[in-house]
Write a protein that holds these residues in place. Structure first.
Motif, PDB file in Angstrom:
ATOM      1  N   ASP A  75       0.834  -1.214   0.000  1.00 11.92           N
ATOM      2  CA  ASP A  75       0.000   0.000   0.000  1.00 11.92           C
ATOM      3  C   ASP A  75       0.863   1.255   0.000  1.00 11.92           C
ATOM      4  O   ASP A  75       1.817   1.366   0.764  1.00 11.92           O
ATOM      5  N   GLY A  76       0.480   2.200  -0.841  1.00 14.08           N
ATOM      6  CA  GLY A  76       1.173   3.487  -0.840  1.00 14.08           C
ATOM      7  C   GLY A  76       2.305   3.554  -1.842  1.00 14.08           C
ATOM      8  O   GLY A  76       2.918   4.593  -2.033  1.00 14.08           O
ATOM      9  N   LEU A  77       2.611   2.440  -2.490  1.00 11.57           N
ATOM     10  CA  LEU A  77       3.688   2.426  -3.478  1.00 11.57           C
ATOM     11  C   LEU A  77       3.106   2.475  -4.887  1.00 11.57           C
ATOM     12  O   LEU A  77       2.298   1.606  -5.259  1.00 11.57           O
ATOM     13  N   THR A  78       3.472   3.505  -5.652  1.00 13.65           N
ATOM     14  CA  THR A  78       3.092   3.606  -7.066  1.00 13.65           C
ATOM     15  C   THR A  78       4.336   3.385  -7.906  1.00 13.65           C
ATOM     16  O   THR A  78       5.375   3.995  -7.634  1.00 13.65           O
ATOM     17  N   ILE A  79       4.198   2.529  -8.884  1.00 16.47           N
ATOM     18  CA  ILE A  79       5.352   2.199  -9.723  1.00 16.47           C
ATOM     19  C   ILE A  79       5.072   2.661 -11.150  1.00 16.47           C
ATOM     20  O   ILE A  79       4.064   2.273 -11.746  1.00 16.47           O
ATOM     21  N   VAL A  80       5.930   3.530 -11.669  1.00 18.61           N
ATOM     22  CA  VAL A  80       5.764   3.984 -13.052  1.00 18.61           C
ATOM     23  C   VAL A  80       6.933   3.464 -13.873  1.00 18.61           C
ATOM     24  O   VAL A  80       8.093   3.775 -13.575  1.00 18.61           O
ATOM     25  N   GLU A  81       6.630   2.675 -14.879  1.00 18.07           N
ATOM     26  CA  GLU A  81       7.670   2.138 -15.748  1.00 18.07           C
ATOM     27  C   GLU A  81       8.252   3.261 -16.605  1.00 18.07           C
ATOM     28  O   GLU A  81       7.507   4.078 -17.162  1.00 18.07           O
ATOM     29  N   ALA A  82       9.551   3.265 -16.709  1.00 22.41           N
ATOM     30  CA  ALA A  82      10.205   4.223 -17.603  1.00 22.41           C
ATOM     31  C   ALA A  82      10.124   3.710 -19.046  1.00 22.41           C
ATOM     32  O   ALA A  82       9.873   2.533 -19.288  1.00 22.41           O
ATOM     33  N   ARG A  83      10.329   4.643 -19.955  1.00 22.55           N
ATOM     34  CA  ARG A  83      10.433   4.235 -21.357  1.00 22.55           C
ATOM     35  C   ARG A  83      11.813   3.647 -21.620  1.00 22.55           C
ATOM     36  O   ARG A  83      12.752   3.866 -20.864  1.00 22.55           O
ATOM     37  N   HIS A  84      11.909   2.931 -22.681  1.00 25.43           N
ATOM     38  CA  HIS A  84      13.242   2.624 -23.213  1.00 25.43           C
ATOM     39  C   HIS A  84      13.175   2.641 -24.729  1.00 25.43           C
ATOM     40  O   HIS A  84      12.083   2.722 -25.298  1.00 25.43           O
ATOM     41  N   PRO A  85      14.327   2.631 -25.392  1.00 25.88           N
ATOM     42  CA  PRO A  85      14.312   2.833 -26.837  1.00 25.88           C
ATOM     43  C   PRO A  85      13.422   1.822 -27.550  1.00 25.88           C
ATOM     44  O   PRO A  85      13.441   0.630 -27.236  1.00 25.88           O
ATOM     45  N   SER A  86      12.636   2.323 -28.483  1.00 26.50           N
ATOM     46  CA  SER A  86      11.793   1.479 -29.331  1.00 26.50           C
ATOM     47  C   SER A  86      10.844   0.613 -28.517  1.00 26.50           C
ATOM     48  O   SER A  86      10.451  -0.475 -28.964  1.00 26.50           O
ATOM     49  N   ASP A  87      10.449   1.085 -27.335  1.00 30.98           N
ATOM     50  CA  ASP A  87       9.672   0.215 -26.459  1.00 30.98           C
ATOM     51  C   ASP A  87       8.295  -0.134 -27.010  1.00 30.98           C
ATOM     52  O   ASP A  87       7.760  -1.196 -26.703  1.00 30.98           O
ATOM     53  N   THR A  88       7.737   0.751 -27.829  1.00 30.67           N
ATOM     54  CA  THR A  88       6.396   0.423 -28.339  1.00 30.67           C
ATOM     55  C   THR A  88       6.413  -0.768 -29.292  1.00 30.67           C
ATOM     56  O   THR A  88       5.364  -1.365 -29.551  1.00 30.67           O
ATOM     57  N   ARG A  89       7.570  -1.107 -29.814  1.00 33.53           N
ATOM     58  CA  ARG A  89       7.624  -2.301 -30.667  1.00 33.53           C
ATOM     59  C   ARG A  89       7.193  -3.560 -29.916  1.00 33.53           C
ATOM     60  O   ARG A  89       6.807  -4.548 -30.524  1.00 33.53           O
ATOM     61  N   GLU A  90       7.332  -3.506 -28.593  1.00 35.22           N
ATOM     62  CA  GLU A  90       6.946  -4.681 -27.802  1.00 35.22           C
ATOM     63  C   GLU A  90       5.443  -4.940 -27.882  1.00 35.22           C
ATOM     64  O   GLU A  90       4.988  -6.031 -27.552  1.00 35.22           O
ATOM     65  N   SER A  91       4.686  -3.936 -28.307  1.00 33.09           N
ATOM     66  CA  SER A  91       3.239  -4.132 -28.499  1.00 33.09           C
ATOM     67  C   SER A  91       2.892  -4.519 -29.931  1.00 33.09           C
ATOM     68  O   SER A  91       1.733  -4.767 -30.237  1.00 33.09           O
ATOM     69  N   GLU A  92       3.883  -4.522 -30.799  1.00 29.75           N
ATOM     70  CA  GLU A  92       3.595  -4.807 -32.207  1.00 29.75           C
ATOM     71  C   GLU A  92       3.671  -6.308 -32.493  1.00 29.75           C
ATOM     72  O   GLU A  92       4.309  -7.061 -31.792  1.00 29.75           O
ATOM     73  N   GLU A  93       3.034  -6.678 -33.574  1.00 28.24           N
ATOM     74  CA  GLU A  93       3.194  -8.023 -34.138  1.00 28.24           C
ATOM     75  C   GLU A  93       4.528  -8.071 -34.892  1.00 28.24           C
ATOM     76  O   GLU A  93       5.112  -7.049 -35.203  1.00 28.24           O
ATOM     77  N   GLY A  94       4.936  -9.267 -35.261  1.00 20.86           N
ATOM     78  CA  GLY A  94       6.076  -9.402 -36.165  1.00 20.86           C
ATOM     79  C   GLY A  94       7.413  -9.423 -35.455  1.00 20.86           C
ATOM     80  O   GLY A  94       7.480  -9.532 -34.232  1.00 20.86           O
ATOM     81  N   PHE A  95       8.480  -9.273 -36.250  1.00 22.83           N
ATOM     82  CA  PHE A  95       9.823  -9.510 -35.706  1.00 22.83           C
ATOM     83  C   PHE A  95      10.584  -8.226 -35.404  1.00 22.83           C
ATOM     84  O   PHE A  95      11.792  -8.272 -35.180  1.00 22.83           O
ATOM     85  N   ASP A  96       9.900  -7.096 -35.384  1.00 25.23           N
ATOM     86  CA  ASP A  96      10.664  -5.864 -35.170  1.00 25.23           C
ATOM     87  C   ASP A  96      11.190  -5.721 -33.745  1.00 25.23           C
ATOM     88  O   ASP A  96      12.153  -4.992 -33.513  1.00 25.23           O
ATOM     89  N   ALA A  97      10.506  -6.379 -32.808  1.00 27.28           N
ATOM     90  CA  ALA A  97      11.084  -6.538 -31.464  1.00 27.28           C
ATOM     91  C   ALA A  97      11.429  -8.014 -31.367  1.00 27.28           C
ATOM     92  O   ALA A  97      10.622  -8.825 -30.929  1.00 27.28           O
ATOM     93  N   PRO A  98      12.626  -8.373 -31.780  1.00 27.47           N
ATOM     94  CA  PRO A  98      12.868  -9.780 -32.103  1.00 27.47           C
ATOM     95  C   PRO A  98      12.916 -10.722 -30.902  1.00 27.47           C
ATOM     96  O   PRO A  98      12.658 -11.904 -31.057  1.00 27.47           O
ATOM     97  N   VAL A  99      13.246 -10.213 -29.736  1.00 24.14           N
ATOM     98  CA  VAL A  99      13.447 -11.108 -28.599  1.00 24.14           C
ATOM     99  C   VAL A  99      12.195 -11.145 -27.727  1.00 24.14           C
ATOM    100  O   VAL A  99      11.738 -10.101 -27.258  1.00 24.14           O
TER     101      VAL A  99
END
Lengths: 486, 486, 486, 486
Positions: free
Chosen positions: A226-250
């Motif tokens: 309780d009382g802890l809010t966690i905000v993820e930071a961005r990292h390079p090309s991070d939105t690719r992780e939401s994409e289909e396909g091999f652009d975020a290959p791992v």
């Protein structure tokens, strides 16, 4: 049995209450959300490794608390050999995930930081911190938790100390002591792997001076407290992780780094390991860093090994022999083995602490860090140089264009070289991922800035002794004092 | 008692027949001649260290052959810890002498090279080489000899193998097998410390191919054996060693490097450890190098420590605080600790050989060598940069001018800065000696060229394994063969 | 005709009174004494070049004072093209002599330093310094003198200014103004090429503050003026210059660096160009350095060219193709062309001064110096690496041993490789001479320490402008003041 | 009036038919689509600069064809001074846009590549290519087009030449000659700035051998020509360009790099400048590179200037003085000025071609490229090192989290340091954008790989001449041939 399966591990994360955000929205299930699931898949491989005879010797050890087999991430190293295995385990984890699994690694180092520190506190101050830590650790081993570690405060204006900040919350601090525990407020910034962790081990993030006692605190909390809010930071090309396909290959490894915002969080005393003892904050920090900076050498070398592989892969998919790049690859190997050697030497020249912990050599731990800052960057150039233009910036069409019914056949036609077009495209995305993409870990500043490491190298070198050698050899007896100026 | 005093050591050298030349003339007494006496004073400090409780633990060990305390230079290391002590001993010896004491060091490594090699030869070929070596070593320990080592052949045209040379003597070779021993001819070039040694351990200097069996020879001879002519090489500013005054500032350490010219030298079989077994020449070389290249890390770090001291000394005698140079000095420390760490790691990751010897890790031994080649050069720049113009080239008047009745008072007046003029002049000569003068050891090529070390780093790295990691992470299954071209 | 022949030049030196010492003894004839004659042979090649149609365009120019052809070393460059030719001339002179010919070079830069400075002094202060300088220069051109330049004071304790020294003579200073001239005392240290010069141009060696006016002096004196004692400094392996044989392989070039001790020397006013005007000392220094540091790029590149040749020569005499070393040689070429490019750019981006002089770009002049400090050192490693062990330290027998009736035939037999033994031995001595021997010039500190060059690069870079670009691009309007701390 | 306004320029792009794709979809309006509009805004600043008195002298020049003021990007440089202005213009454009404006730059270099080449072709072959080029250029200047340049072919298997590829389309080639023009097929890969261009200038991308004549083609086409499909490549964090907020901080500059897929495209003869003359393909390539690689030095320095600004901005927003980082910033300045100096020197030492063009020095053009490959990477480390963890990977919450009604106030609270939280966040995003984000240009391989540049440096260096210097100095007369081996 103390060891969890990957599935049990994921299940344990799903049970936590949602308090993590990215892009302004709550992440309800960290094991499924694109921003966090790759990181968790990476950490799950640690759990799998513990149950895999091939990796068991590195990934687990016998607890000296319970005599049971436990994760090596949750066991205090007691010999140089133990620590070397930690370094090798970390090299292995980069081989398996391609990136950082900080949601177990930093927490493990936090334990190593506080184990000898609380031992000395109890010896000298009559406190019960070591007892608390021992009891908590026994349970942590039994439930095989993933444990993140949080050191770095928000810090505010860097030219001022904690007590000089306009906003007193710039360093996490004690707000109130209650009968059963303490209340804390502040933030820990750029904290690795929290989304993949069950609990978070908090350490003091700096050395404090008289009157800054409220900042000298250490404790463990569940990730969803309780009382802890966690905000993820961005990292390079991070939105690719939401994409289909091999652009975020791992998909079996990934980074998560978060800002932890503590709004009057309550911690019961049995989970508190320091509370106001400023004279021990420096020791906690030093012990943490000696452990962390040393074994990080395994991470950096492991990342470098994958880079060597990725560069060689690109050479071949471009149609070239890796022999063309022998000299560059050798530079890369030398970089990797240099940082790994520094780590091995730091453990070998370490010493046993009365608490049972093995304390690595401080000079060489910082030498390791000096290379951890620079080696990944140097290797990045080599990989991009060998790989050619399409990997330097991932300068090839998107996965969507690759499979486009309209022009995909053309993209594929012209991407073909020393392998199929698809393999070459994936290899290029892999090289991009490693060097300028989603997979790049923050090794320049991880564990503190390179300048701090250099200062520590200097502090642990005895220049006066070396001046003595030179004077003796040159036949000089005169006493030559240091100038007070300049 | 197996350990000699410095005086007994010198006395043993005086007994040898004169076969060493420099500047066209015979050196009658090596302990007195200016070209060799500094080197012998340096080696004498090893003997003194063995009898000094402060250094005993590094300079000596208990022989596993005789259970007596013997020089560490004459004992095969049997554990990683043993080898670490060898590395630390070598760092110490540079502190004490400022330069190389190759007249014990290379010989010790030659023993380490042949110990496991002769063991395997006897196992596989039924020879008695290991027996010969054991017997000889027992005596060597008992008489505490200084043992030089000789590896490097004259080699002739570098683009041709031993058997392709116009002159078959370009690599030392067997001329004749007699009933009681063998006759050899050829030369060993750039051999360190021979003038300070009692005996010389000869190793094959290359890998040989079918039909080159006569070149695969190893043996030990007394330094003054019949048929051996030794010509000392020059080194920078070497004639200063014959001058009065402080222009050659170090009198308790010095370099000697010689060319050994074997004109049909007879060696009895009990001193022969290889004779024609080409398939073991590579092993001998490898085992020698694994030992030599690793512990050389201690030499290079020790030299670097003295350089740090000399640079700091110059800063102060110039009137400046060493704080001005914190960043440069830190670079120097990092250089030193890097090469030392590589050595420590090479031993730590080594393994036990059935012969009892500890074999260091080959990859990391060559990593150490890669740094041994570059670190002294990098440090040289730092020392000259910090020290200022008078040390860069020793650009100050000679000792004779310093004390000239005519203008010496002026020279002294204008040399005074942060110390007395004499101390500053000596400090400048010391910095010169270390960086561009008499004391500079040949670390670029000592133990082979840096290119060979790089090739070995490559040979001992498993690139295919690393490619496998990258393929797995990128989800690539396709088999991508190495191009046959390029 | 304004141009001297080499023989006329030498004759002019023989006429000077002896006031130079080395090893405690007087040098009676600088053109014959081993410590100085090589330097003079080097300078003589400049005179020969001026009369050689192949080199005339670089070595000479038409004086704008007299419209006669004069040495380029005695003519103020008036365009970028003029200065580029100076840089090319210096590159050429290193090709011809292998080392520094500072006995004309520094003097030429001193003229360039004082030409615009005296012009501005006369304009602003109504002095007649520029008139004096013009008249003197006209005569200097007519008699084609070799002109050394002297900048660097003894300096004493580096942490204190001129006026803070215990001994007021630590910086050369005015002792007395007389009716017809001034009297000066002090020393100039590490002054290049004085033995090869007819006259010496003295500049203020630092920036001075209020009350230090006596140190702001500039003038020209004959090398043999009353009251001046010159002591030659040592340099590495300098005694080889007195030996027979090839151990000091270069006879047509050599270094001389001296300490100039002024004991109340009288200088007539028509040879004085500054006397107390502290506000112009900095300008003199700046103008000198802008000229000197820029064209030094030609020297460093020329030295590097010879190093490339020497390394390639060694490769071939070792029996190896230079192709083996393509990559290393390319690094060496890049080093050379980098420093040369910086020089060319510094002249190209320079500007015209009202006095007629061309003033190079200060930022890029200091960039050139930053490379002048590091390039020779980097190249040294490459040469020694390519050349192998015998060149790294000149680790081969002496010329005397090479020709020894007793063992010379053996030395020669084993030195033979890709050429005759003699050629290989000479090539090795040449590589030694260039990298760790008699020929090494002091480029790290010549023209000031590398740190000063770096500070100047910083001073001439407009960081605030660059911050403005970043803010504009990032859309940041907020004013962010520099922290007062750290 | 030949100069377009920014709005006229954009309008001209809107008139082109849509043939550009990204993420599988067509880009209808390049000036509005997030994937391309930033690049166009960047190029629009060139047009604005041409009309801005402050920049006019750099951005425009007087055409020697028309005597009218035209864009400098469309005028062949005729003197060293012209080329220096091109380099300065490119440095300026990086200051204004933060990244590459290849949609004018590469095209301009293509003109410079073909101008002297077609001149010589017409002279030697009697063709009319130069006439075609002149006529086309006159029109291009008049309509002030943005002109992209396309060199790099798909290339297929790198170990095989154009004629050895399985698929003959791997290098763009002639398919058919018709009465009025030619038909071409193939692809040009990683082509910069096409989306911002009106036309595309195509050059041969390699040196071709006998029988590969169909690959030796050069021509200009409108960007929207029939049969041309353009697929935009990805670049790091490119999807941020579609997001709201400050995570893609720069809106007035951007990169577009595309793959151009030519499916039987028809080109009329008056736009063809080479067609089959393989012996001139190398000349075209060389002339292009000499122009391109030289002036790229301006780009790299300009990028470095912005990096200096961004790093300093981060230091201040972190609360630190830039003085703390003086040494690191100085390294950055030296990097920038080195590559810029190489460019300036390459122009200064160039020469006039009979066609009127100024041809830069080939050796120094490739020296410039050698630094263009490495300097941005070296600077990246410095920026990330100075900036701290939040800039190394942009490791701070997203713009959406920054402004989140739920937790945005906490994010803002803890981001505040030496400036407002928003300024610090934007500064961190700017540093990320420049070093690991959207703005990173592909300088390692732009203009060819660094290895090619190094090979050219070697090819244009006369090693035999330098060997001659060394031999003369060492007194060696023997002829020492290159070994045929190794």
């Amino acid at each position: 049995m103390a060891l969890k399966t990957p599935e049990e591990y994921k299940e344990s994360l799903r049970k936590l209450a949602p308090n993590i955000y990215k892009f302004g929205e709550s992440i309800e299930d960290v094991t499924a959300h694109p921003a966090t699931k790759r990181s968790i898949e990476g950490h799950a491989q640690i759990f799998a490794a513990g149950l895999n005879p091939q990796y068991e010797d590195l990934a687990t050890t016998i607890s000296s608390l319970t005599r049971e087999r436990v994760s090596r991430y949750l066991a205090v190293p007691e010999t140089a050999e133990d620590t070397i295995k930690v370094a090798k385990m970390k090299r292995l984890m980069f081989h398996l995930t391609g990136t950082c699994t900080g949601g177990r690694c930093v927490g493990g180092n936090a334990i190593n930081g506080m184990w000898p520190t609380t031992y000395e506190m109890d010896q000298k101050l009559g406190t019960k911190y070591h007892q608390h830590l021992t009891k908590w650790l026994r349970n942590a081993q039994a439930s095989d938790i993933a444990l993140a570690g949080a050191l770095n405060d928000a810090k505010g204006n860097r030219s001022k100390p904690a007590s000089g900040q306009e906003d007193p919350d710039m360093y996490l601090h004690l707000v109130e002591k209650r009968g059963d525990g303490i209340v804390v407020r502040g933030a820990k910034a750029i904290i690795c792997g929290v989304a993949a962790a069950n609990e978070i081990f908090v350490l003091p993030g700096a050395v404090f001076r008289e009157g800054e006692n409220d900042y000298a605190i250490s404790f463990v909390v569940p990730r969803d407290i309780d009382g802890l809010t966690i905000v993820e930071a961005r990292h390079p090309s991070d939105t690719r992780e939401s994409e289909e396909g091999f652009d975020a290959p791992v998909t079996i490894g990934g980074i998560s780094q978060a800002w932890l915002l503590f709004q009057d969080v309550f911690v019961p005393y049995e989970r508190v390991f320091m509370c106001g003892e400023i004279e021990f904050a420096a020791m906690a920090l030093t012990n943490f860093l000696t452990s962390y900076l040393t074994t990080q050498g395994g991470c950096v070398a492991g990342l470098g090994d994958v880079m060597a592989g990725a560069a060689a892969l690109m050479a071949r998919t471009n149609g070239l022999s890796t022999r063309v790049f022998n000299d560059k690859l050798t530079n890369l190997y030398i970089n990797n083995e240099t940082v790994f050697s520094a780590a091995i030497a730091a453990t070998t020249l370490g010493k046993k602490h009365p608490s049972g912990a093995w304390i690595n050599d401080m000079l060489l731990a910082n030498l390791t860090k000096a290379y951890s800052s620079t080696v990944p960057h140097a290797n990045t150039y080599i990989v991009q140089d060998i790989s050619g233009g399409i990997a330097e910036l991932g300068c090839l069409p998107s996965s969507k264009d690759f499979y486009s019914p309209k022009h995909g056949h053309l993209v594929q036609k012209y991407l073909k070289a020393g392998s199929s077009a698809e393999t070459r495209a994936k290899a290029a995305r892999m090289a991009e991922w490693l060097t300028i993409g989603v997979g790049v870990p923050g090794f320049i500043h991880g564990g503190g800035s390179p300048d701090i490491a250099r200062r520590m190298v200097r502090a642990y070198t005895n220049l006066e002794e070396y001046i003595g050698y030179a004077k003796r050899l040159a036949g000089i007896d005169e006493d030559i004092p240091e100038s007070t100026k300049g």
